[in-house]
Design a protein around this motif. Structure first.
Motif, PDB file in Angstrom:
ATOM      1  N   LYS A  47       0.831  -1.199   0.000  1.00 33.17           N
ATOM      2  CA  LYS A  47       0.000   0.000   0.000  1.00 33.17           C
ATOM      3  C   LYS A  47       0.867   1.251   0.000  1.00 33.17           C
ATOM      4  CE  LYS A  47      -3.831  -2.250   2.409  1.00 33.17           C
ATOM      5  NZ  LYS A  47      -4.851  -2.117   3.478  1.00 33.17           N
ATOM      6  N   LEU A  48       0.451   2.222  -0.774  1.00 35.13           N
ATOM      7  CA  LEU A  48       1.124   3.516  -0.822  1.00 35.13           C
ATOM      8  C   LEU A  48       0.436   4.452   0.151  1.00 35.13           C
ATOM      9  CD1 LEU A  48       3.208   5.374  -2.177  1.00 35.13           C
ATOM     10  CD2 LEU A  48       1.491   5.879  -3.911  1.00 35.13           C
ATOM     11  N   ALA A  49       1.197   5.045   1.057  1.00 37.87           N
ATOM     12  CA  ALA A  49       0.611   5.806   2.163  1.00 37.87           C
ATOM     13  C   ALA A  49       1.014   7.272   2.151  1.00 37.87           C
ATOM     14  CB  ALA A  49       1.030   5.177   3.496  1.00 37.87           C
ATOM     15  N   ASP A  50       0.300   8.045   2.944  1.00 40.12           N
ATOM     16  CA  ASP A  50       0.629   9.436   3.268  1.00 40.12           C
ATOM     17  C   ASP A  50       0.518  10.379   2.075  1.00 40.12           C
ATOM     18  OD1 ASP A  50       1.430  11.801   4.320  1.00 40.12           O
ATOM     19  OD2 ASP A  50       3.242  11.036   5.276  1.00 40.12           O
ATOM     20  N   PHE A  51      -0.635  11.006   1.964  1.00 41.61           N
ATOM     21  CA  PHE A  51      -0.877  11.968   0.890  1.00 41.61           C
ATOM     22  C   PHE A  51      -0.773  13.411   1.393  1.00 41.61           C
ATOM     23  CE2 PHE A  51      -2.402   9.407  -2.715  1.00 41.61           C
ATOM     24  CZ  PHE A  51      -2.389   8.154  -2.116  1.00 41.61           C
ATOM     25  N   GLY A  52       0.022  13.598   2.450  1.00 44.27           N
ATOM     26  CA  GLY A  52       0.138  14.927   3.046  1.00 44.27           C
ATOM     27  C   GLY A  52       0.750  15.975   2.138  1.00 44.27           C
ATOM     28  N   LEU A  53       1.611  15.555   1.205  1.00 38.75           N
ATOM     29  CA  LEU A  53       2.241  16.500   0.278  1.00 38.75           C
ATOM     30  C   LEU A  53       1.620  16.460  -1.118  1.00 38.75           C
ATOM     31  CD1 LEU A  53       6.061  16.145   1.126  1.00 38.75           C
ATOM     32  CD2 LEU A  53       4.474  17.931   1.843  1.00 38.75           C
ATOM     33  N   THR A  54       0.598  15.644  -1.296  1.00 39.06           N
ATOM     34  CA  THR A  54      -0.028  15.503  -2.608  1.00 39.06           C
ATOM     35  C   THR A  54      -0.605  16.835  -3.082  1.00 39.06           C
ATOM     36  OG1 THR A  54      -0.558  13.185  -2.210  1.00 39.06           O
ATOM     37  CG2 THR A  54      -1.837  14.314  -3.908  1.00 39.06           C
ATOM     38  N   GLN A  55      -0.335  17.140  -4.350  1.00 33.07           N
ATOM     39  CA  GLN A  55      -0.835  18.386  -4.933  1.00 33.07           C
ATOM     40  C   GLN A  55      -1.415  18.117  -6.317  1.00 33.07           C
ATOM     41  OE1 GLN A  55       2.985  20.594  -4.480  1.00 33.07           O
ATOM     42  NE2 GLN A  55       1.742  22.145  -3.466  1.00 33.07           N
ATOM     43  N   ARG A  56      -2.241  19.041  -6.765  1.00 29.90           N
ATOM     44  CA  ARG A  56      -2.779  18.939  -8.119  1.00 29.90           C
ATOM     45  C   ARG A  56      -1.681  19.255  -9.128  1.00 29.90           C
ATOM     46  NH1 ARG A  56      -7.966  18.095  -8.743  1.00 29.90           N
ATOM     47  NH2 ARG A  56      -9.414  18.477  -7.011  1.00 29.90           N
ATOM     48  N   ARG A  57      -1.714  18.548 -10.219  1.00 27.42           N
ATOM     49  CA  ARG A  57      -0.776  18.827 -11.297  1.00 27.42           C
ATOM     50  C   ARG A  57      -0.961  20.271 -11.768  1.00 27.42           C
ATOM     51  NH1 ARG A  57      -0.195  15.215 -16.847  1.00 27.42           N
ATOM     52  NH2 ARG A  57       1.534  16.439 -17.764  1.00 27.42           N
ATOM     53  N   GLY A  58       0.143  20.967 -11.945  1.00 28.81           N
ATOM     54  CA  GLY A  58       0.078  22.359 -12.376  1.00 28.81           C
ATOM     55  C   GLY A  58       0.208  23.361 -11.251  1.00 28.81           C
ATOM     56  N   THR A  59       0.118  22.871  -9.997  1.00 30.91           N
ATOM     57  CA  THR A  59       0.361  23.750  -8.854  1.00 30.91           C
ATOM     58  C   THR A  59       1.819  24.218  -8.883  1.00 30.91           C
ATOM     59  OG1 THR A  59      -1.235  22.492  -7.549  1.00 30.91           O
ATOM     60  CG2 THR A  59       0.301  23.909  -6.328  1.00 30.91           C
ATOM     61  N   PHE A  60       2.076  25.432  -8.398  1.00 31.81           N
ATOM     62  CA  PHE A  60       3.441  25.958  -8.413  1.00 31.81           C
ATOM     63  C   PHE A  60       4.045  25.946  -7.013  1.00 31.81           C
ATOM     64  CE2 PHE A  60       1.939  27.597 -12.444  1.00 31.81           C
ATOM     65  CZ  PHE A  60       3.066  27.454 -13.258  1.00 31.81           C
ATOM     66  N   ILE A  61       5.303  25.517  -6.928  1.00 35.84           N
ATOM     67  CA  ILE A  61       6.070  25.539  -5.687  1.00 35.84           C
ATOM     68  C   ILE A  61       7.023  26.724  -5.760  1.00 35.84           C
ATOM     69  CG2 ILE A  61       7.764  24.317  -4.264  1.00 35.84           C
ATOM     70  CD1 ILE A  61       6.642  21.697  -5.391  1.00 35.84           C
ATOM     71  N   ARG A  62       6.984  27.579  -4.776  1.00 33.24           N
ATOM     72  CA  ARG A  62       7.838  28.774  -4.773  1.00 33.24           C
ATOM     73  C   ARG A  62       9.192  28.499  -4.105  1.00 33.24           C
ATOM     74  NH1 ARG A  62       5.095  33.115  -6.485  1.00 33.24           N
ATOM     75  NH2 ARG A  62       2.818  32.964  -6.552  1.00 33.24           N
ATOM     76  N   PHE A  63       9.184  27.719  -3.037  1.00 32.40           N
ATOM     77  CA  PHE A  63      10.449  27.341  -2.408  1.00 32.40           C
ATOM     78  C   PHE A  63      10.204  26.178  -1.462  1.00 32.40           C
ATOM     79  CE2 PHE A  63       8.637  30.439   0.538  1.00 32.40           C
ATOM     80  CZ  PHE A  63       8.858  29.843   1.782  1.00 32.40           C
ATOM     81  N   ILE A  64      11.292  25.481  -1.094  1.00 28.76           N
ATOM     82  CA  ILE A  64      11.240  24.436  -0.094  1.00 28.76           C
ATOM     83  C   ILE A  64      12.373  24.690   0.902  1.00 28.76           C
ATOM     84  CG2 ILE A  64      10.247  22.746  -1.663  1.00 28.76           C
ATOM     85  CD1 ILE A  64      12.997  21.457  -1.891  1.00 28.76           C
ATOM     86  N   SER A  65      12.272  24.081   2.064  1.00 27.31           N
ATOM     87  CA  SER A  65      13.317  24.208   3.088  1.00 27.31           C
ATOM     88  C   SER A  65      13.947  22.837   3.295  1.00 27.31           C
ATOM     89  CB  SER A  65      12.732  24.724   4.401  1.00 27.31           C
ATOM     90  OG  SER A  65      12.116  25.990   4.205  1.00 27.31           O
ATOM     91  N   GLY A  66      15.160  22.639   2.815  1.00 29.71           N
ATOM     92  CA  GLY A  66      15.839  21.366   2.974  1.00 29.71           C
ATOM     93  C   GLY A  66      15.543  20.396   1.849  1.00 29.71           C
ATOM     94  N   THR A  67      16.398  19.387   1.735  1.00 31.94           N
ATOM     95  CA  THR A  67      16.250  18.397   0.673  1.00 31.94           C
ATOM     96  C   THR A  67      16.223  16.994   1.264  1.00 31.94           C
ATOM     97  OG1 THR A  67      18.652  18.238   0.376  1.00 31.94           O
ATOM     98  CG2 THR A  67      17.466  19.832  -0.997  1.00 31.94           C
ATOM     99  N   LEU A  68      15.720  16.065   0.471  1.00 30.33           N
ATOM    100  CA  LEU A  68      15.695  14.654   0.817  1.00 30.33           C
ATOM    101  C   LEU A  68      16.253  13.857  -0.354  1.00 30.33           C
ATOM    102  CD1 LEU A  68      12.162  14.564   2.468  1.00 30.33           C
ATOM    103  CD2 LEU A  68      14.322  14.179   3.658  1.00 30.33           C
ATOM    104  N   PRO A  69      16.763  12.636  -0.124  1.00 29.59           N
ATOM    105  CA  PRO A  69      17.424  11.882  -1.189  1.00 29.59           C
ATOM    106  C   PRO A  69      16.558  11.579  -2.405  1.00 29.59           C
ATOM    107  CG  PRO A  69      17.962  10.932   0.953  1.00 29.59           C
ATOM    108  CD  PRO A  69      16.898  11.956   1.194  1.00 29.59           C
TER     109      PRO A  69
END
Length: 281
Positions: A114-136
């Motif tokens: 099972k694929l879990a956790d949709f906390g960061l799920t967004q609609r296609r076409g949404t714009f991200i302005r910035f993020i804090s930190g990176t992950l692998p």
């Protein structure tokens, strides 16, 4: 051991609830030993009964973090995760958080994943302005959106959310569960393992295959090249992975290392990656 639960009823007034989707079963088996591989998508958490173990947890599946899990089990995971991602992509959504901790195993053979956790799920076409930190598992174009300490804005323009972000993360996930470690810590020029990979991708005829990738067969490397294309427009869809499950992914190994097509032996060096946190806006 951390656990997740499966959904029953969910109060619409709750701030957290499950999204539970069971896809239709395929009439044609994708793996020889499976007559069908149902894919499940689950989001967030709410209290019920059944227990599932996260793929990123130590044991009881022989500690994925150290040696990976068997290739046949990885392929079962790959097919089901691919189906789940195809389902949400067809509905205009991008998961954006594909990682071992968000893959739940309901049995030791990975026949029900099972694929879990949709906390960061967004609609296609949404714009991200910035993020804090990176992950692998973050794609390189997403890593350019990091707001460094002391900065008030990032230099890159807002990033449009596309399914290619999931394709990249899915590729990193497959590498991780096949080997037991991430291929790099972050996709930027401060990471030697990533830079080695980039050099090889840009000049494959002049640059040797990076050490930690030598365990994979040519067919598997072709799959990774498609999934981990540096240019997002050149990445394959997540569904293309299913076309590779009938081929060998990992080379045979003897006492001296990984055996290649012509009998040559190579050794590989693990990537000592650590976890980090990320927030985005």
């Amino acid at each position: 051991m951390r656990v997740e639960s499966t959904p029953q009823k969910c109060n619409s007034s709750q701030s957290e609830c499950f999204v539970h989707i069971k896809l239709s079963r395929s009439s044609k088996p994708l793996l020889e030993q499976e007559s069908s591989l149902p894919a499940l998508c689950i989001g967030f958490g709410c209290s019920t009964a059944a227990i599932a173990v996260r793929l990123g947890d130590p044991d009881p599946f022989h500690s994925c973090r150290e040696v990976g899990i068997p290739e046949c089990a990885v392929k079962r995971c790959a097919v089901q995760i691919s189906c789940a991602l195809e389902f949400i992509h067809q509905r205009g959504l991008v998961h954006r958080d594909i990682k071992p901790e968000n893959v739940l195993l309901l049995d030791t053979q990975c026949r029900c994943v099972k694929l879990a956790d949709f906390g960061l799920t967004q609609r296609r076409g949404t714009f991200i302005r910035f993020i804090s930190g990176t992950l692998p598992y973050m794609a390189p174009e997403l890593c350019t959106m990091v707001l460094e300490e002391g900065q008030t804005e990032v230099k890159a323009p807002p990033l449009r959310v596309e399914p290619t972000l999931d394709t990249w993360a899915f590729g990193v996930l497959l590498f991780c569960i096949l080997t037991g470690f991430f291929p790099w810590e972050r996709c930027n020029d401060s990471d030697d393992f990533y830079e080695e990979f980039v050099d090889w991708r840009r000049s494959p005829k002049k640059t040797p295959v990076p050490s930690q990738w030598k365990r994979f067969t040519p067919v598997c490397m072709q799959m990774f090249r498609r999934m981990l294309a540096l240019d997002p427009s050149e990445r394959c869809s997540v569904g293309e992975v299913k076309g590779y499950v009938g081929k060998d992914w990992v080379r045979a190994k003897d006492a001296n290392g990984w055996v290649g097509e012509n009998g040559e032996v190579s050794t590989s060096t693990p990537s000592p990656c650590r976890s980090s946190c990320s927030d985005e806006h």
